[in-house]
Design a protein around this motif. Sequence first.
Motif, mmCIF file in Angstrom:
data_model
loop_
_atom_site.group_PDB
_atom_site.id
_atom_site.type_symbol
_atom_site.label_atom_id
_atom_site.label_comp_id
_atom_site.label_asym_id
_atom_site.label_seq_id
_atom_site.Cartn_x
_atom_site.Cartn_y
_atom_site.Cartn_z
ATOM 1 N N THR A 178 0.920 -1.460 0.068
ATOM 2 C CA THR A 178 0.128 -0.572 -0.353
ATOM 3 C C THR A 178 0.743 1.275 0.390
ATOM 4 O OG1 THR A 178 -1.645 -1.251 1.593
ATOM 5 C CG2 THR A 178 -2.098 1.037 1.514
ATOM 6 N N PRO A 179 0.850 1.953 -1.033
ATOM 7 C CA PRO A 179 1.424 3.369 -0.522
ATOM 8 C C PRO A 179 0.871 4.603 0.252
ATOM 9 C CG PRO A 179 0.220 3.229 -2.601
ATOM 10 C CD PRO A 179 -0.382 2.677 -1.365
ATOM 11 N N PHE A 180 2.067 5.061 0.755
ATOM 12 C CA PHE A 180 1.930 6.108 2.298
ATOM 13 C C PHE A 180 1.786 7.245 1.703
ATOM 14 C CE2 PHE A 180 4.410 9.378 4.600
ATOM 15 C CZ PHE A 180 3.177 9.050 5.939
ATOM 16 N N ASP A 181 0.524 8.229 2.076
ATOM 17 C CA ASP A 181 -0.113 9.380 1.657
ATOM 18 C C ASP A 181 -0.718 9.498 2.315
ATOM 19 O OD1 ASP A 181 -2.394 7.901 1.484
ATOM 20 O OD2 ASP A 181 -2.842 7.903 -0.353
ATOM 21 N N ALA A 182 -1.753 10.968 1.897
ATOM 22 C CA ALA A 182 -1.675 11.648 3.737
ATOM 23 C C ALA A 182 -2.929 11.035 3.529
ATOM 24 C CB ALA A 182 -2.466 13.105 2.371
ATOM 25 N N ALA A 183 -3.958 10.691 2.515
ATOM 26 C CA ALA A 183 -4.987 9.815 3.387
ATOM 27 C C ALA A 183 -5.152 8.133 4.120
ATOM 28 C CB ALA A 183 -5.642 8.944 2.496
ATOM 29 N N ALA A 184 -3.335 7.938 4.155
ATOM 30 C CA ALA A 184 -3.650 6.790 4.734
ATOM 31 C C ALA A 184 -3.015 7.616 6.271
ATOM 32 C CB ALA A 184 -1.564 5.972 4.730
ATOM 33 N N VAL A 185 -2.236 8.774 6.010
ATOM 34 C CA VAL A 185 -2.204 9.383 7.891
ATOM 35 C C VAL A 185 -3.124 9.577 8.431
ATOM 36 C CG1 VAL A 185 -1.233 11.498 8.632
ATOM 37 C CG2 VAL A 185 0.104 10.204 6.848
ATOM 38 N N LYS A 186 -4.080 9.576 7.682
ATOM 39 C CA LYS A 186 -5.751 10.560 8.186
ATOM 40 C C LYS A 186 -5.927 9.326 8.851
ATOM 41 C CE LYS A 186 -10.695 12.648 6.998
ATOM 42 N NZ LYS A 186 -10.289 13.046 8.321
ATOM 43 N N THR A 187 -5.930 8.262 8.131
ATOM 44 C CA THR A 187 -7.181 6.976 8.973
ATOM 45 C C THR A 187 -6.424 6.687 10.180
ATOM 46 O OG1 THR A 187 -7.137 6.673 6.140
ATOM 47 C CG2 THR A 187 -7.617 4.908 7.863
ATOM 48 N N ASN A 188 -5.072 6.401 9.929
ATOM 49 C CA ASN A 188 -4.629 6.560 11.038
ATOM 50 C C ASN A 188 -4.968 7.653 12.682
ATOM 51 O OD1 ASN A 188 -1.924 4.898 11.442
ATOM 52 N ND2 ASN A 188 -2.143 5.186 9.363
ATOM 53 N N LEU A 189 -4.729 8.403 12.051
ATOM 54 C CA LEU A 189 -5.437 9.840 13.162
ATOM 55 C C LEU A 189 -6.322 9.521 14.247
ATOM 56 C CD1 LEU A 189 -2.893 12.704 12.845
ATOM 57 C CD2 LEU A 189 -2.424 11.213 13.813
ATOM 58 N N ASP A 190 -7.697 9.187 12.576
ATOM 59 C CA ASP A 190 -9.021 8.699 12.626
ATOM 60 C C ASP A 190 -9.451 7.481 13.947
ATOM 61 O OD1 ASP A 190 -9.163 11.848 11.891
ATOM 62 O OD2 ASP A 190 -10.219 10.402 10.317
ATOM 63 N N HIS A 191 -8.566 6.641 13.495
ATOM 64 C CA HIS A 191 -7.884 5.108 14.156
ATOM 65 C C HIS A 191 -8.140 6.121 15.105
ATOM 66 C CE1 HIS A 191 -5.988 1.386 14.899
ATOM 67 N NE2 HIS A 191 -7.271 0.790 14.745
ATOM 68 N N ILE A 192 -6.510 6.680 16.099
ATOM 69 C CA ILE A 192 -6.766 6.940 17.365
ATOM 70 C C ILE A 192 -7.906 7.056 18.268
ATOM 71 C CG2 ILE A 192 -5.061 8.359 18.559
ATOM 72 C CD1 ILE A 192 -2.566 7.518 16.864
ATOM 73 N N VAL A 193 -8.405 7.919 17.383
ATOM 74 C CA VAL A 193 -9.495 9.072 17.861
ATOM 75 C C VAL A 193 -11.001 8.167 18.447
ATOM 76 C CG1 VAL A 193 -8.085 10.238 19.023
ATOM 77 C CG2 VAL A 193 -9.963 10.391 16.488
ATOM 78 N N ASP A 194 -11.158 6.797 17.277
ATOM 79 C CA ASP A 194 -11.996 6.167 17.056
ATOM 80 C C ASP A 194 -12.536 5.828 18.475
ATOM 81 O OD1 ASP A 194 -14.242 4.561 16.702
ATOM 82 O OD2 ASP A 194 -13.663 3.843 14.383
ATOM 83 N N PRO A 195 -13.532 5.765 19.142
ATOM 84 C CA PRO A 195 -14.119 5.071 20.338
ATOM 85 C C PRO A 195 -14.188 4.069 20.108
ATOM 86 C CG PRO A 195 -15.665 6.859 19.369
ATOM 87 C CD PRO A 195 -14.813 7.116 18.173
#
Lengths: 260, 307, 547
Positions: free
Chosen positions: C115-132
């Motif tokens: 999988t390529p690393f891009d801004a969408a991947a970073v957003k998915t990660n940060l949102d995953h952390i705060v996802d209840p």
Amino acid sequence: MKVFAVAFLALVTLAALAPSLLTGGVTPDAADALAALQGPSADHPLGTDANGRDVLTRIVYGAAPSLLAGLGATALAVVVGTALGLLAALGGRVVDEIVIRLVEIVLSLPTLLLALLVITVTGPGTVNVIFAIALYTAPGYARLVRAQTMVIRNAGFVEAAVSLGLGRGRIITRHVLPNAFEPLAVLATIEVGTALVAAASLSYLGLGPQPPAPEWGAMLSAGRDYFSVAWWIAVFPGVAITLTVLSVTVVGRRLQRRIV
Amino acid sequence: MIRRILTRLGTSVLVLWGAVTVSFTALHLTPGNVVDVLIGSSVVTPEVRARIIADYGLDEPLVVQYATYLGRVLRGDLGRSYQLHEPVVSAIGAQLGPSLQLAGVSLLVAVVVSTTLAVLTARRRPWIRGLSSGLELVGVSIPTFWTAILLLTIFSFQLGWFPAVGADGPAALVLPVIAVALPITTLLTQMMREGLELVLEQPFVLTARTRGMSDLGVRLRHALRHVLVPTVTLIGWLVGLTVGAMVAVEQIFSRPGVGQLTLTAVGGKDLPIVMGVVLLTAVLYVVVNVVVDLLYLLIDPRLRGAA
Amino acid sequence: MISVRRFRAPLAALLLLPLLAACGGTSAPEQAPAGPPAKGGSLVFGVNTEPANLDPHASPQDVTGLFTRPVLDSLVALDDKGDVHPWLASSWEISDDQLTYTFKLRTGVKFSDGTPFDAAAVKTNLDHIVDPATKSQLAAAAFGPYEKSTVVDPQTIEVTFKEAYSPFLAALATAYFGIQSPRQLALGPEALAKKVVGTGPFVIDAYVPHQGITYRRNPDYDWAPPIAKHSGPAHLERLEFKVIVEDAVRLGALTSGQIDAIASVPPVNVKQVEADPKLTVLRKQAPGGNYNYYPNNEKGVFADQKVRQAFRDGIDFATVVEKLYFGAFDPASSAISPATAGYDKTTETQWTYDPEGAARLLDEAGWSARDAEGYRTKDGRRLTVKWPFLKALAREQRGTLAEQVQAEAKKAGFDVQFVDVTPADFTPKALAGDYDLIDFSWQRADGDALRNLFAISNIPRPDFFGQNLARWHDPETDGWLTGALRTTDPAERAALYAKVQQKANTNATIVPVYVFTYLLGASKHVQDVTFEPQAFPTFYDAWVSKA
């Protein structure tokens, strides 16, 4: 062998009942960081532990809690086992069948695992350890008492007592129990050793009495972290457990041979 | 013979049923809400909670819950460990290999060594018997965990002969096997020697000897066979002992295995795993006993005729 | 006793061997001439503990960071001085109001699953952390007032906060903010608990709980942070962490040469390892909260400041720590460790062992009578301290230390009682404040660790497990802590954090005990094991010299 065993048991009993007589005023929790991890010497015949506590003193004071679990579990198991055994032998075919199956089921589960299951439910601690060990040793006594009772029930003197019109309770207390007592005592003596080892194992695994209680299994467990620099912390409690179990077994076997 | 098999089958089913009942009781005796007991110290979403309630039928009467649980176990579903994030069956399955290996080898060693010792020492000179029985006494009295620590210090840390940890290769198995097998060996040796001594006094032994059979021949061809029957009966019990000894040994040698798994589960109050292990060992007991029954037929031809 | 003597002689002879062996090599450890790093080879590292969940976004255990760092890169990298460097982000800008961080991402980076690393991947990660649904306990707490992230273009991402949050970059540099493959994240929590996939220098080969984890080299790796000693793929072909819980066994495995390095050399054995010519001990003081005792400031005997201070000053903690740990750990003087940005050195002279002063304080507080066993009493009530001690999770012989403190406290008149708890029943007690004393250490590479320990909002309550277990309710301190969040100027932050540390000592809010120091034992053929700021070892630069 036998003389040593009896002498050692006497010493352990004395330690359990009156530890201060053997240690001359030193208490088992007298920690002194400055004296930590000292090897055996005149001041500390068996060395000191990581807290600078005298190992010999702790072993002496540890006799009571260490024996308590083994003896307590055996006592509880004998009482429960005897009750179950009598129930099976005298309670009629259906009850007998149920008890026998129950006994077989419990005996089929590995001993330590059953204890671990009990402790998962109840949490660690001396009382829970006693309960756990009693649970898996009781069926053995039940089996023995049942067999003995069956034999005695068919013996002439009981039949005579029945024909004389004696009540059931009286027959049990007067005739059945006294005759079943000897083999029961022998089995119990030998099993105390097993119960002691089981209790020490549970303490070793951190499920028994809690620190700073000077229980032998717990002391051994605490000592293993220091094994490479201070072997005496773990070795001497291990020696104490082994010698106690050994003595109990020697005495138990002697009793067994005399009776059988 | 058929009657015998039927009785054995009936008993096996009873044992399994008993184990299920024991673990069901444990689950309900544990203080606290059953859902909380099952998930232990982990945190789960409300959806998972709802699923647990549905799966175990926790909103139903106790009888129905019991039936539900029994049904699940019968289908081979031992539930989930919420702390390990995986089904109990796969958690145990992953650890089963090294444990079976340790248990199997230990039992084999115990049987071979004790048979040899018993054959060699039965009715020998007093000092040989005395030495042997003295060692046996010490063997039963030493707690397994202490043996393990001593073995580890001497043979791994000091002499470096065997690895201290892990389960890679036969060398890693040597010390744990000795620790587990020692108490079993000593118990077995005692029993077999006492058995052998009784048999060696039998008239047929004298007959064999008068026909010119060698001493070792008598012991192996005639006496041993008679002793094996009562020994084999004990194997189920010995398996239980082995499993118990393995818990501490696996921990001390940092060996992967069911013992380690169980111990961690006990500490973390991961009841699904502990229940699963209890059920598994009940199954093991049943299987071993069926095998033992088959062995009987091999050892004692008289039973074959009993059909 | 005769039997004991008979046993003692041979056993003693047998078991004296380790002592003699330890005394053998006393020559000073000399660094072998290392030469250029060798490619290939494998390294086996014995660890003392393992995570129950491999997903660092979700797991509450800090050791998850150790297990996932080889696999996961972060957007930025933090050095020992607390300076931030580029990593997966090549540059960043912070808006004047400090609410928006704009990151330019590195190009040409690929996850190991393709999988390529891009801004969408970073957003998915940060949102995953705060996802209840993630139930994050560590990462989300370090994320502060995060609001959202926005993909500006494939190589640019904007992270927005509700309030200024100066510790963000330091948090972002940890493995708890490691960037995972979105494809793996999509598999859900059960899969993540067993396997994580990232862009890092290593790839997970196999993970078996209670046994360990093995990694193989990621041959495509070409985006190491500038603070690393080299670039390109890792030197090691294979890396393995073996879980060896028993201290003695782990040490034995190292000294007998069966494994290359171990975590957490028992302090009692440090000298022994250092005396071995084949071995060495690497040290690294951990940043964040020291190992401290947290008295319950809210209720019970320690609600009285005099009693807290008497407990702290009446026990010779410095000597106890020195003796029990053989000098391996330094006694602590402040709530946070000297390795933390913002540590205040003046705390070192702020308080000291003072038994007479402690006795006076207790008299003043009304605990002047003594009972038959020598414990102090007030109105017939004994001075009892209930301490739920989590033996199952205790490391570094903390149990031994606690027993020593118990004995020392007895001399001062305190009856310290351990309440044995499992992790399961510890939590409700901690949340309800049902304790007099609790002990823990809390690693975090930023002075903001003080906010974890002392902010009013971090007092545990039924629906929230905060780290303010001292239950210190002090609005002035809260003001300083919030002030430090609003400024990125290190000097300003340090000044505010110094005030907090001093007030905590004046008030005897906590009892600092020791500075946790990572003690890594390693064979001398192991080279260039480095430490990340959180004091966990990293293996990207490590290599093994052929002996």
